[in-house]
Design a protein around this motif. Structure first.
Motif, mmCIF file in Angstrom:
data_model
loop_
_atom_site.group_PDB
_atom_site.id
_atom_site.type_symbol
_atom_site.label_atom_id
_atom_site.label_comp_id
_atom_site.label_asym_id
_atom_site.label_seq_id
_atom_site.Cartn_x
_atom_site.Cartn_y
_atom_site.Cartn_z
ATOM 1 N N ASP A 156 -3.135 5.155 8.816
ATOM 2 C CA ASP A 156 -3.346 6.293 9.707
ATOM 3 C C ASP A 156 -4.766 6.356 10.228
ATOM 4 N N ARG A 157 -5.674 5.594 9.629
ATOM 5 C CA ARG A 157 -7.083 5.634 10.021
ATOM 6 C C ARG A 157 -7.399 4.716 11.192
ATOM 7 N N PHE A 158 -6.476 3.800 11.523
ATOM 8 C CA PHE A 158 -6.791 2.736 12.469
ATOM 9 C C PHE A 158 -5.639 2.554 13.456
ATOM 10 N N ARG A 159 -5.943 1.863 14.560
ATOM 11 C CA ARG A 159 -4.948 1.643 15.606
ATOM 12 C C ARG A 159 -4.274 0.274 15.488
ATOM 13 N N ALA A 160 -5.006 -0.767 15.014
ATOM 14 C CA ALA A 160 -4.456 -2.123 14.986
ATOM 15 C C ALA A 160 -5.234 -2.954 13.970
ATOM 16 N N PHE A 161 -4.597 -4.047 13.496
ATOM 17 C CA PHE A 161 -5.164 -4.861 12.422
ATOM 18 C C PHE A 161 -4.985 -6.347 12.722
ATOM 19 N N CYS A 162 -6.026 -7.133 12.446
ATOM 20 C CA CYS A 162 -5.938 -8.597 12.494
ATOM 21 C C CYS A 162 -6.225 -9.139 11.107
ATOM 22 N N SER A 163 -5.225 -9.796 10.518
ATOM 23 C CA SER A 163 -5.334 -10.374 9.180
ATOM 24 C C SER A 163 -5.351 -11.888 9.327
ATOM 25 N N GLU A 164 -6.503 -12.489 9.047
ATOM 26 C CA GLU A 164 -6.701 -13.924 9.297
ATOM 27 C C GLU A 164 -6.924 -14.671 7.984
ATOM 28 N N ARG A 165 -6.265 -15.829 7.841
ATOM 29 C CA ARG A 165 -6.355 -16.684 6.640
ATOM 30 C C ARG A 165 -6.409 -15.841 5.361
ATOM 31 N N ALA A 166 -5.489 -14.888 5.265
ATOM 32 C CA ALA A 166 -5.590 -13.818 4.276
ATOM 33 C C ALA A 166 -4.915 -14.161 2.954
ATOM 34 N N VAL A 167 -5.293 -13.402 1.940
ATOM 35 C CA VAL A 167 -4.534 -13.288 0.695
ATOM 36 C C VAL A 167 -3.604 -12.092 0.867
ATOM 37 N N ASN A 168 -2.302 -12.316 0.841
ATOM 38 C CA ASN A 168 -1.335 -11.226 0.928
ATOM 39 C C ASN A 168 -0.497 -11.085 -0.337
ATOM 40 N N ASN A 169 -0.322 -12.182 -1.049
ATOM 41 C CA ASN A 169 0.434 -12.179 -2.298
ATOM 42 C C ASN A 169 -0.409 -12.897 -3.341
ATOM 43 N N ALA A 170 -1.062 -12.142 -4.216
ATOM 44 C CA ALA A 170 -1.990 -12.726 -5.178
ATOM 45 C C ALA A 170 -1.290 -13.653 -6.172
ATOM 46 N N THR A 171 -0.057 -13.343 -6.518
ATOM 47 C CA THR A 171 0.684 -14.213 -7.438
ATOM 48 C C THR A 171 0.975 -15.555 -6.789
ATOM 49 N N ALA A 172 1.439 -15.527 -5.552
ATOM 50 C CA ALA A 172 1.711 -16.776 -4.842
ATOM 51 C C ALA A 172 0.436 -17.575 -4.634
ATOM 52 N N LYS A 184 1.424 0.026 12.177
ATOM 53 C CA LYS A 184 0.547 -0.247 13.307
ATOM 54 C C LYS A 184 0.635 -1.733 13.649
ATOM 55 N N PRO A 185 0.309 -2.106 14.875
ATOM 56 C CA PRO A 185 0.403 -3.517 15.275
ATOM 57 C C PRO A 185 -0.439 -4.417 14.362
ATOM 58 N N MET A 186 0.101 -5.599 14.053
ATOM 59 C CA MET A 186 -0.565 -6.555 13.169
ATOM 60 C C MET A 186 -0.642 -7.913 13.854
ATOM 61 N N LEU A 187 -1.829 -8.475 13.905
ATOM 62 C CA LEU A 187 -2.049 -9.839 14.385
ATOM 63 C C LEU A 187 -2.339 -10.715 13.179
ATOM 64 N N ILE A 188 -1.579 -11.803 13.028
ATOM 65 C CA ILE A 188 -1.766 -12.742 11.920
ATOM 66 C C ILE A 188 -2.230 -14.076 12.493
ATOM 67 N N ILE A 189 -3.327 -14.605 11.972
ATOM 68 C CA ILE A 189 -3.844 -15.920 12.373
ATOM 69 C C ILE A 189 -4.039 -16.750 11.116
ATOM 70 N N HIS A 190 -3.533 -17.982 11.139
ATOM 71 C CA HIS A 190 -3.654 -18.840 9.966
ATOM 72 C C HIS A 190 -3.679 -20.299 10.408
ATOM 73 N N SER A 191 -4.245 -21.151 9.573
ATOM 74 C CA SER A 191 -4.329 -22.584 9.849
ATOM 75 C C SER A 191 -3.297 -23.346 9.029
ATOM 76 N N GLU A 192 -2.715 -24.353 9.662
ATOM 77 C CA GLU A 192 -1.648 -25.121 9.012
ATOM 78 C C GLU A 192 -2.133 -25.854 7.767
ATOM 79 N N GLU A 193 -3.406 -26.294 7.755
ATOM 80 C CA GLU A 193 -3.924 -27.090 6.644
ATOM 81 C C GLU A 193 -4.917 -26.301 5.794
ATOM 82 N N ASP A 194 -4.702 -24.996 5.721
ATOM 83 C CA ASP A 194 -5.500 -24.134 4.858
ATOM 84 C C ASP A 194 -4.990 -24.287 3.436
ATOM 85 N N TRP A 195 -5.780 -24.926 2.584
ATOM 86 C CA TRP A 195 -5.373 -25.079 1.179
ATOM 87 C C TRP A 195 -5.989 -23.995 0.299
#
Length: 674
Positions: A549-565, A605-616
């Motif tokens: 509710d504090r923001f209008r939009a988010f960009c999550s890049e090369r992120a950690v989304n699932n710490a177990t995975a 809210k709208p989400m932009l996801i950016i990631h690299s194919e060879e991000d290890w």
């Protein structure tokens, strides 16, 4: 699954339409801050202090590469596209450097250039897989370097002919390097006159990095992980490797596998070695210190190390790149450390008798340095100028002046929760105090890194596109005292327990944006977006799920989304328990708690996801999980995958991809924050 019908092929995509009349061309903005940008890299002062060799790096968008050239004093000394690692001979008559001038694509070459004397450039050796850490022996007879030694499978015609890999250790594949266990980084020497082939001093499975010669040229001090449990305990040690091993393998361990020790530098009298490190690798982050140890040590415990920088509780392993300490004299050393957004060069006595004293001051980042014969040279960057060469306090290069004419400055401010938080705000181009502008809140990765006083193209792009740029260093960042960096350790950490990610760090990030919105009337509180990469991407997804509710939009890049995975698939999996205190098997609930994916239903809210194919480091499955979940929930999400790139896309990715990434981010936020 085999009975399911094949998916309908996606319709061909058309090129994006040109921007409407009057709209900003975001591709042109991204190109402007990347193409032809130059800066100073590695520095090497000649033994008598009369010359300075340094690397000039220039991005070439048309050729989609970064050219590197070695300069001498005020002009180019080499003419290759990928020349670097300058290193002086002990008498100062010759300059060694690395290049890519071999007959085969990918070959690395080592060359020697006469300086101030007649002679021709000569090639000393060619290596098939990299060449770094060049160091000339004090007697002038040898050059040492590190290079990867490939398993025979790499000689196959292609992957279909290669034998399978048997994986037996953690950390066998590293981001930006790919597989490393079957191409370990070894220590080599080669005759400086070019009369012999390179000699591998450290054959076997273990990796080595950093080189400092013993004063009598009989051996080399290096950093390595040569004990059997290195991939479990995370320790790295200092070793002396003899040129003439005699009985045994000629390798002696100076330290006791009880810390993380690297970047050795042997003293002028040859009796001691300085280095960067810290004890107890089961705790991270820690502020790395400058240590001193006798060269004749054998398995010395951490308690035997003299930590000569201990009076300054700042890290000497810096975000901008550190390098080894430099012996300015027989009694004093130089090293760089972070301090609340700046990175300064410090002088300290070898006996640790006084607190390190800064030699640089103000809003500046020292990214490279060297010293000899009383001459100190540094590469210094500020927010509105890429790195230039300074000798003492005199600026000696102008390679980025033309580029810097378009750059904007910023204002430092502080926010407060339990302590002052360093933050910065950059006004948009063509700023008008009477207008209100959309705001982009940037969160850095790490989390134990820092934003601060250095040129960063993302911020310049955002401001040029009409956004107010806000950023800061919340708890967990570097650049402050040890407790600041360790403020978000996991609650079950056995040594330094804390509240964990998603607690006080979030409080600080929210305080930064709240302070900016309250203090600066030109910020439009109804048009605020958040973006970040790696841990910063984690923060963007977390905020979307918990404070949307504090923001209008988010960009999550090369992120950690699932710490177990992440613990199951990252190139540094098993290392996270040094931060969280436990692994995912010992405390699965904590890994679920700190995973932003668990709050995906709350994201509205709208989400932009950016990631690299060879991000290890944060494998692309982290992005795929978030995208799949958002799509299944019919949320607004856009997902861009960059081929051929790794975790470092925004910093060292191909110039074309960096331009495309910048354009995507600017276009997307311009639409969502309109």
């Amino acid at each position: 699954m085999s009975d399911l019908p094949p998916p309908t092929p996606a319709a061909p995509t058309s090129p994006p339409p040109p921007p409407p009349a009057g709209a900003l061309d975001h591709r042109a903005i991204a190109e402007r801050f990347i193409d032809r940008r130059s800066g100073i890299g590695t520095i090497a002062v000649s033994p008598d202090g009369s010359h300075v060799a340094f690397v000039v790096e220039t991005i070439d968008l048309a050729k989609n590469t970064t050219h590197t050239t070695v300069w001498l004093d005020d002009s180019p000394a080499t003419a290759g596209d990928h020349d670097g690692n300058p290193c002086w001979s002990p008498d100062g008559r010759f300059l060694a450097f690395t290049a890519r001038r071999g007959e085969k694509k990918g070959d690395s070459t080592l060359h020697i250039l006469p300086v101030g004397a007649a002679g021709e450039l000569r090639t000393v050796c060619t290596m098939p897989d990299g060449l770094a850490d060049v160091a000339w022996a004090p007697d002038g007879r040898w050059l040492a370097f590190t290079s990867r030694t490939r398993h025979e499978r790499y000689g196959a015609e292609d992957a279909s002919w290669q034998a399978p890999r048997k994986i037996e250790r953690f950390f066998s594949r590293l981001n930006g390097e790919d597989w490393v266990f079957d191409r370990p980084n070894h220590l080599y020497v080669v005759a400086a006159d070019g009369t012999g082939a390179p000699i591998n001093l450290t054959p076997g499975e273990f990796q080595h990095r950093g080189i400092s010669w013993l004063r009598d040229s009989s051996g080399i001090v290096t950093s390595a992980q040569r004990h059997d449990t290195w991939d479990r305990d995370g320790a790295s040690d200092l070793y002396v490797v003899s040129l003439t091993p005699g009985d045994g393998d000629g390798i002696r361990c100076l330290t006791a596998h009880d810390g993380v020790y690297s970047a050795p530098a042997v003293s002028p009298d040859g009796t001691t070695v300085a280095f960067i490190g810290f004890g107890n690798p089961s705790i991270f982050p820690q502020n790395a210190k400058v240590g001193i140890l006798p060269v004749d040590s054998v398995d010395a415990p951490e308690s035997a190390i003299r930590w000569i920088s201990a009076g300054l509780d700042r890290t000497f392993a810096t975000t901008s790149g550190s390098g080894a300490p430099v012996w300015e004299s027989a009694t004093h050393l130089l090293a760089v450390a972070e301090d609340r957004g700046a990175t300064h060069l410090y002088r300290m006595p070898a006996d640790g008798s006084f607190v390190p004293a800064p030699l640089t001051h103000g809003a500046v980042t020292v990214s490279s340095f060297d010293a000899a014969a009383g001459v100190v040279a540094t590469a210094r960057s500020v927010v509105d100028h890429p790195a230039e060469l300074y000798v003492g306090e005199e600026r000696r290069s102008r390679v980025a002046d033309a580029f810097a004419e378009q750059l904007l400055g910023w204002e430092h401010f502080t926010a407060r929760t339990t302590d002052e938080i360093d933050a910065w705000i950059m006004r948009p181009a063509d700023f008008d105090e009477a207008k209100r502008y959309p705001v982009l809140l940037n969160v850095h990765g790490g989390p134990h890194t820092q934003y601060g006083e250095y040129f960063f193209d993302d911020f310049q792009m955002q401001a040029a596109a009409g956004f107010v740029v806000v950023l800061g260093n919340p708890r967990g960042s570097s650049g402050r005292h040890t407790g600041w960096g360790q403020a978000i350790q996991g609650p079950n950490h056995p040594t330094v327990p804390g509240p964990g990610w998603g607690t006080v760090d979030v409080d600080d990030v929210l305080a930064i944006i709240d302070t900016a919105l309250d203090r600066y009337g030109f910020c439009d509180a109804d048009r605020v977006g958040v973006l970040g990469g790696s841990y910063g991407g984690w923060m963007a997804t977390w905020l979307a799920g918990h404070h949307g509710d504090r923001f209008r939009a988010f960009c999550s890049e090369r992120a950690v989304n699932n710490a177990t995975a992440l613990e199951l698939s990252s190139d540094i999996s098993t290392a996270f328990n040094a931060v969280h205190g436990v692994n995912h098997l010992e405390d699965p609930e904590e890994y679920v708690r700190l995973s932003p994916i668990t709050a995906v239903r709350n994201i509205d809210k709208p989400m932009l996801i950016i990631h690299s194919e060879e991000d290890w480091r944060c494998p692309i499955g982290q992005a795929e999980e978030l995208w799949v979940a958002l799509k299944l929930l019919d949320k607004e999400v856009d997902f861009y995958r960059f081929p051929g790139e790794n975790h470092e896309l925004s910093r060292t990715g191909s110039p074309i991809h960096r331009v495309q990434r910048g354009e995507i981010i600017l276009d997307w936020f311009a639409d969502k924050l309109a």
